[in-house]
Design a protein around this motif. Structure first.
Motif, PDB file in Angstrom:
ATOM      1  N   ALA A 165      -0.537  -6.869 -14.667  1.00  0.00           N
ATOM      2  CA  ALA A 165      -0.434  -5.528 -14.464  1.00  0.00           C
ATOM      3  C   ALA A 165      -1.498  -4.784 -15.505  1.00  0.00           C
ATOM      4  O   ALA A 165      -2.102  -3.758 -14.912  1.00  0.00           O
ATOM      5  N   GLY A 166      -1.584  -5.469 -16.506  1.00  0.00           N
ATOM      6  CA  GLY A 166      -2.892  -4.604 -17.452  1.00  0.00           C
ATOM      7  C   GLY A 166      -4.043  -4.784 -16.642  1.00  0.00           C
ATOM      8  O   GLY A 166      -5.131  -3.838 -16.619  1.00  0.00           O
ATOM      9  N   ALA A 167      -4.666  -6.057 -16.230  1.00  0.00           N
ATOM     10  CA  ALA A 167      -5.659  -6.158 -15.587  1.00  0.00           C
ATOM     11  C   ALA A 167      -6.055  -5.201 -14.103  1.00  0.00           C
ATOM     12  O   ALA A 167      -6.959  -4.666 -13.917  1.00  0.00           O
ATOM     13  N   MET A 187       5.025  -4.278 -11.156  1.00  0.00           N
ATOM     14  CA  MET A 187       4.191  -5.695 -11.066  1.00  0.00           C
ATOM     15  C   MET A 187       5.517  -6.554 -11.158  1.00  0.00           C
ATOM     16  O   MET A 187       6.073  -7.024 -12.154  1.00  0.00           O
ATOM     17  N   ARG A 188       5.908  -7.186 -10.024  1.00  0.00           N
ATOM     18  CA  ARG A 188       7.073  -8.075  -9.707  1.00  0.00           C
ATOM     19  C   ARG A 188       6.711  -9.648  -9.629  1.00  0.00           C
ATOM     20  O   ARG A 188       5.651  -9.831  -8.847  1.00  0.00           O
ATOM     21  N   VAL A 189       6.989 -10.307 -10.798  1.00  0.00           N
ATOM     22  CA  VAL A 189       6.465 -11.886 -10.463  1.00  0.00           C
ATOM     23  C   VAL A 189       7.813 -12.590 -10.415  1.00  0.00           C
ATOM     24  O   VAL A 189       8.755 -12.507 -10.764  1.00  0.00           O
ATOM     25  N   ILE A 190       7.639 -13.616  -9.450  1.00  0.00           N
ATOM     26  CA  ILE A 190       8.520 -14.645  -9.089  1.00  0.00           C
ATOM     27  C   ILE A 190       8.030 -16.052  -9.490  1.00  0.00           C
ATOM     28  O   ILE A 190       6.930 -16.475  -8.680  1.00  0.00           O
ATOM     29  N   ALA A 199      -4.384 -10.443  -5.826  1.00  0.00           N
ATOM     30  CA  ALA A 199      -3.905  -9.138  -5.668  1.00  0.00           C
ATOM     31  C   ALA A 199      -5.000  -7.952  -5.063  1.00  0.00           C
ATOM     32  O   ALA A 199      -4.860  -7.326  -4.284  1.00  0.00           O
ATOM     33  N   LEU A 200      -6.424  -8.371  -5.548  1.00  0.00           N
ATOM     34  CA  LEU A 200      -7.390  -7.670  -5.097  1.00  0.00           C
ATOM     35  C   LEU A 200      -7.640  -7.931  -3.438  1.00  0.00           C
ATOM     36  O   LEU A 200      -7.815  -6.814  -2.769  1.00  0.00           O
ATOM     37  N   LEU A 201      -7.545  -9.071  -3.296  1.00  0.00           N
ATOM     38  CA  LEU A 201      -7.638  -9.435  -1.891  1.00  0.00           C
ATOM     39  C   LEU A 201      -6.688  -8.959  -1.085  1.00  0.00           C
ATOM     40  O   LEU A 201      -6.776  -8.389   0.074  1.00  0.00           O
ATOM     41  N   SER A 202      -5.417  -8.834  -1.423  1.00  0.00           N
ATOM     42  CA  SER A 202      -4.231  -8.407  -0.635  1.00  0.00           C
ATOM     43  C   SER A 202      -4.703  -6.829  -0.471  1.00  0.00           C
ATOM     44  O   SER A 202      -4.222  -6.157   0.539  1.00  0.00           O
ATOM     45  N   ARG A 203      -4.924  -6.181  -1.667  1.00  0.00           N
ATOM     46  CA  ARG A 203      -5.197  -4.506  -1.409  1.00  0.00           C
ATOM     47  C   ARG A 203      -6.177  -4.512  -0.379  1.00  0.00           C
ATOM     48  O   ARG A 203      -5.988  -3.279   0.254  1.00  0.00           O
ATOM     49  N   PRO A 214       0.871  -1.229  -0.050  1.00  0.00           N
ATOM     50  CA  PRO A 214       0.041   0.085   0.151  1.00  0.00           C
ATOM     51  C   PRO A 214       0.819   1.204   0.049  1.00  0.00           C
ATOM     52  O   PRO A 214       0.331   2.198  -0.327  1.00  0.00           O
ATOM     53  N   ALA A 215       2.152   1.070   0.385  1.00  0.00           N
ATOM     54  CA  ALA A 215       3.035   2.408   0.348  1.00  0.00           C
ATOM     55  C   ALA A 215       3.235   2.890  -0.938  1.00  0.00           C
ATOM     56  O   ALA A 215       3.336   4.122  -1.186  1.00  0.00           O
ATOM     57  N   ASP A 216       3.732   1.940  -1.958  1.00  0.00           N
ATOM     58  CA  ASP A 216       4.246   2.507  -3.091  1.00  0.00           C
ATOM     59  C   ASP A 216       3.338   1.864  -4.429  1.00  0.00           C
ATOM     60  O   ASP A 216       3.713   1.977  -5.642  1.00  0.00           O
ATOM     61  N   GLY A 217       2.301   1.075  -4.041  1.00  0.00           N
ATOM     62  CA  GLY A 217       1.773   0.477  -5.096  1.00  0.00           C
ATOM     63  C   GLY A 217       2.203  -0.765  -5.732  1.00  0.00           C
ATOM     64  O   GLY A 217       1.768  -1.279  -7.029  1.00  0.00           O
ATOM     65  N   THR A 218       3.474  -1.408  -5.337  1.00  0.00           N
ATOM     66  CA  THR A 218       4.085  -2.379  -5.986  1.00  0.00           C
ATOM     67  C   THR A 218       3.101  -3.636  -5.650  1.00  0.00           C
ATOM     68  O   THR A 218       2.628  -4.053  -4.487  1.00  0.00           O
ATOM     69  N   VAL A 219       3.165  -4.563  -6.775  1.00  0.00           N
ATOM     70  CA  VAL A 219       2.352  -5.832  -6.589  1.00  0.00           C
ATOM     71  C   VAL A 219       3.381  -7.199  -6.585  1.00  0.00           C
ATOM     72  O   VAL A 219       4.130  -7.022  -7.973  1.00  0.00           O
ATOM     73  N   THR A 220       3.752  -7.883  -5.884  1.00  0.00           N
ATOM     74  CA  THR A 220       4.572  -8.884  -5.913  1.00  0.00           C
ATOM     75  C   THR A 220       3.739 -10.353  -6.046  1.00  0.00           C
ATOM     76  O   THR A 220       2.889 -10.507  -5.046  1.00  0.00           O
ATOM     77  N   ALA A 221       3.883 -10.982  -6.883  1.00  0.00           N
ATOM     78  CA  ALA A 221       3.183 -12.158  -7.017  1.00  0.00           C
ATOM     79  C   ALA A 221       4.390 -13.445  -7.298  1.00  0.00           C
ATOM     80  O   ALA A 221       5.239 -13.503  -8.295  1.00  0.00           O
TER      81      ALA A 221
END
Length: 802
Positions: A234-236, A244-247, A268-272, A212-219
């Motif tokens: 990222a598009g969705a 959008m960092r994917v591992i 990601a929505l649930l995490s947000r 929530p601080a910088d809007g980065t999503v890690t999956a």
């Protein structure tokens, strides 16, 4: 700077072939067999929540209301998302063709059984599943569109479209009408390939964390292509691509069935909504079968073959109706485009036509599956060649040999535009006929028929397009040309080699190939090489596994990076040896002056100098014994108005010979003997090729005999467990006898060809041709896949009545 990537193993900077091209122990296996590999379900993060997804019980219905109030009050529930959240925070999922998709959660209506409607994040999966029981969804059922052949004339399942026709176009390559008008013999037939798909050992899984601080999503997840997953997600989500960092975790196979972004976007929505806490979702098998990325190829074919009386094939017509399911989000349309890469198989058919229609129905959307579309195409083409042989009184081997592309005609451009790099199809046919002792098989068949037994022999040839390019899919909307694959190669102060790549362990042994390459290139042991998987934002540009390309592509990337590093090492060594760089070479782990025995310095010493004695470096040289190279196939061309392009770089080929027995009382099929001659160019690791081929046979047997997703008239899936969706076991899959042939590709690193999809291109055709050969005395033909015991039994009953 010119990059030198050898086309032959013999041109590597080593005096003897130690590792590459040979069978070696896989470097991945020690962790796997000791249980040390960290799959996604082994990952646990602080504060992690668990997701469960409520799915539609209806094939088609309006959503009247959703009441989550009772679920929200359940202790341990932290966040709930519905279609309302998806509308507010996300865009519709990307589709090919465009405009045929929905959001990650159903919004106003559901379009297939299993579509996600509500998702819950709770302190445990148990609590999350209990919460789903408290959710009340009111539906207003709508008539489902299930019949593929009636879909075009049925009410549209999307209000924004006038019909359910997603795509319709006829492609004509050459004077097809004239070829059929002039033909001395025309054969036409209809075929049905029923829906099946990927079933990896491990289903999908993902942990998403929204900062929530910088809007980065890690999956983190079991992703086949992490960069593709990152772009789609990222598009969705409306997240900048660099946030959008994917591992990609090591994962238990994919076979194309792990490409959909729904799970990533939902978690990601649930995490947000949960304030940034990580949310894990592990797909169970029933979810995967009914609502995952495991359905493909729901096809109706009408085929025409034009011939001369001597067996020469002069024209090919293919009319295909393919059922994509409820959306085009799974890139199922790509599977209908890929046959252009090998449309005429190994045959010198001069003209061809492709009449393609894709429709939407209220079924699970199609997704990729190993082979990505050509296996059904190969099946119908090979069936037609067999029919032609039968009607003309020719042996199946003779008619094929008569129509092969000659070995001296390569590179060869087929009517649909792709270029085959090399091949010797006569040699493959000769090899498999010799292995199986073809005359003896025919004698055995004749004796069995006298005894009232129904033995059949299948003899088929196919092409496996390898090293895909996006331009192959231009006809359904793909606009790209070029698929990058990068690697970073470095040597540390102790002389150890590190390679950094953009994909994780998936089962095909690519880390082993990278290790073999670098050990030979720099003259070290395989134990001195470490391969590291990097995330989507850290690795060089990459795609990862898919399209029978990674073995070739990562070889190009690694050798390109190694060559750049070689140039740096030589510059430093020249400074140390007080000579010019062009007087030096790399050989057997040494930088040396050719022909001067004592004028050499170990690569490890040069690398250590760069890192620890910068005062000894030439002016302007950075102290970094590391280099990055991004490889992509050269010579690819944009598709023209008829879809013609140089797309897939390589054309591996195989010839399969199989003998089966059909039990007249039950319709059961037993595979008695199976022989394979295949040519995938230079084999970077023969044992890996062996395993890939045998695995392809297993999936091909499943396709030919067992696997089928069945829907009833209400759009309900009747095969939602492995009790009903039948998978092949060791009892159905024969251990095949194989012979490796080699015609190196003139276009690729070390002459290798893509072969990851392998025998799945060929086995269904071989088994089905054998079944029809067994049925020939009875006057019936099996034109549906799979040829299940029930279907064959019904045919056998028909033969008894006639």
């Amino acid at each position: 700077m010119s990059i030198r990537i050898p086309n032959r193993i013999e041109d590597l900077p080593t005096s003897q072939q130690r590792f590459i091209g040979k069978e070696v122990d896989r470097v991945e296996d020690r962790q796997l067999v000791t249980g040390k590999t960290e799959f996604i379900d082994n990952v646990s993060l602080p504060g992690m929540l668990h997701c469960a997804i409520l799915r539609s019980p209806n094939a088609h219905a309006k959503i009247v209301s959703i009441d989550t109030s009772a679920a929200e009050k359940l202790p341990g529930v932290v966040a709930i998302v519905t279609g309302e959240d998806a509308l507010r925070w996300t865009s519709p999922l990307q589709t090919v063709p465009e405009g045929w998709g929905t959001h990650c959660l159903a919004t106003d209506r559901v379009r297939y059984v299993g579509e996600p409607v509500v998702a819950v994040a709770a302190v445990s999966r148990y609590v999350a599943e209990d919460a789903l029981e408290e959710v009340v969804v009111e539906y207003d059922p709508l008539p489902p569109v299930v019949d593929t052949e009636k879909a075009a004339s049925s009410p549209a399942i999307y209000d924004e479209h006038d019909s359910n026709v997603v795509f319709q176009r006829k492609f004509t390559w050459g004077e097809v009408d004239q070829a059929f008008a002039d033909a001395e013999k025309v054969i036409t037939e209809k075929f049905r390939w029923h829906r099946l798909g990927a079933n990896p050992l491990e289903c999908n899984g993902v942990i998403s964390e929204w900062d929530p601080a910088d809007g980065t999503v890690t999956a983190r997840g079991s992703f086949q292509s992490q960069v593709n997953m990152g772009l789609l997600s990222a598009g969705a989500l409306g997240v900048p691509s660099n946030k959008m960092r994917v591992i990609s975790q090591p994962h238990g196979g994919s076979f194309g069935g792990k490409g959909g972004p729904r799970g990533t976007v939902i978690t990601a929505l649930l995490s947000r909504k949960a304030g940034g806490r990580p949310v894990k979702w592990i797909e169970d098998r029933m979810e995967y079968l009914a609502g995952g990325a495991g359905h493909a190829w729901d096809r109706y074919y009408e085929i025409g073959l034009a011939l001369k009386n001597d067996g020469t094939i002069t024209g090919l017509r293919v009319k295909l109706l393919d059922d994509l399911g409820a959306s085009a989000e799974g890139f199922g349309a790509v599977s209908a485009a890929k046959p252009l890469a090998a449309f005429v198989g190994p045959y010198a058919i001069p003209v061809a036509e492709y009449d393609l229609t894709l429709v939407a129905t209220n079924k699970l959307p199609q997704s990729p599956y190993r082979g990505m579309g050509p296996p059904p195409h190969n099946w119908v083409l090979e069936q037609m060649v067999d029919l032609a042989a039968s009607e003309l009184g020719m042996d199946p081997g003779d008619i094929r040999r008569k129509n092969y592309i000659p070995k001296d005609a390569f590179p060869y451009t087929i009517p649909s535009g792709n270029e085959y790099d090399s091949g010797d199809y006569d040699a493959a046919l000769d090899a498999v006929l010799e292995m199986g002792d073809y005359p003896a098989l025919r004698r055995e068949q004749e004796e069995a028929r006298k005894q009232g037994r129904y033995l059949g022999i299948g003899l088929v040839n196919t092409i496996e397009p390898g090293v895909f390019d996006w331009n192959a899919y231009a006809i359904v909307g793909s606009q790209q040309t070029g698929v990058p694959e990068g690697a970073t190669v470095g040597i540390d102060v102790m002389g150890k080699v590190v390679a950094k790549v953009g994909f994780s362990h998936e089962g095909q042994g690519q880390f082993t190939v990278v290790t073999q390459l670098l050990a030979d290139y720099f003259g070290v042991e395989m134990s001195d090489v470490q391969v590291i998987s990097q995330d989507s934002l850290s690795a060089p540009p990459h795609f990862g596994p898919g399209g029978s390309r990674l073995g070739v592509a990562i070889t190009g990337a690694v050798l390109g990076a190694a060559d750049l590093l070689r140039e740096k090492l030589i510059r430093v060594a020249a400074n140390l040896m007080q000579t010019q760089p062009d007087t030096l070479e790399l050989a057997d782990g040494m930088i040396q002056i050719p022909g001067v025995a004592e004028a050499k310095i170990p690569v490890a010493q040069v690398a250590a100098t760069m890192l620890a004695r910068s005062d000894l470096l030439p002016e302007g040289m950075d102290p970094n014994p590391q280099a990055t190279y991004v490889w992509t196939a050269a010579g690819r061309t944009p598709a023209d108005e008829q879809g013609r392009a140089k797309s897939y770089l390589t054309a591996a080929n195989a010839c399969h010979l199989v003998m089966v027995e059909v039990d007249r009382a039950t319709g059961a099929v037993e595979i008695l003997k199976y022989f394979i001659a295949d040519d995938c160019g230079t084999r970077l690791n023969p044992s890996t090729c062996e395993g890939m081929t045998q695995g392809g046979v297993a999936q091909g047997v499943g396709a030919a005999l067992l696997e089928e997703y069945v829907y009833d008239d209400d759009g309900q899936l009747l095969t939602s467990t492995f009790m009903d969706y039948l998978m092949p076991t060791i009892y159905e899959v024969p251990m095949t006898e194989k012979k490796a042939l080699t015609t190196p590709s003139p276009f690729t690193p070390l002459g290798a060809k893509g072969m990851g999809e392998g025998a799945l291109h060929t086995t269904p055709a071989a088994v089905m041709c054998a079944i029809n050969d067994a049925l020939r005395p009875l006057g019936v033909k099996a034109h549906e896949v799979p040829a299940s015991p029930k279907r064959l039994w019904a045919l056998l009953q028909d033969s008894s009545k006639s």
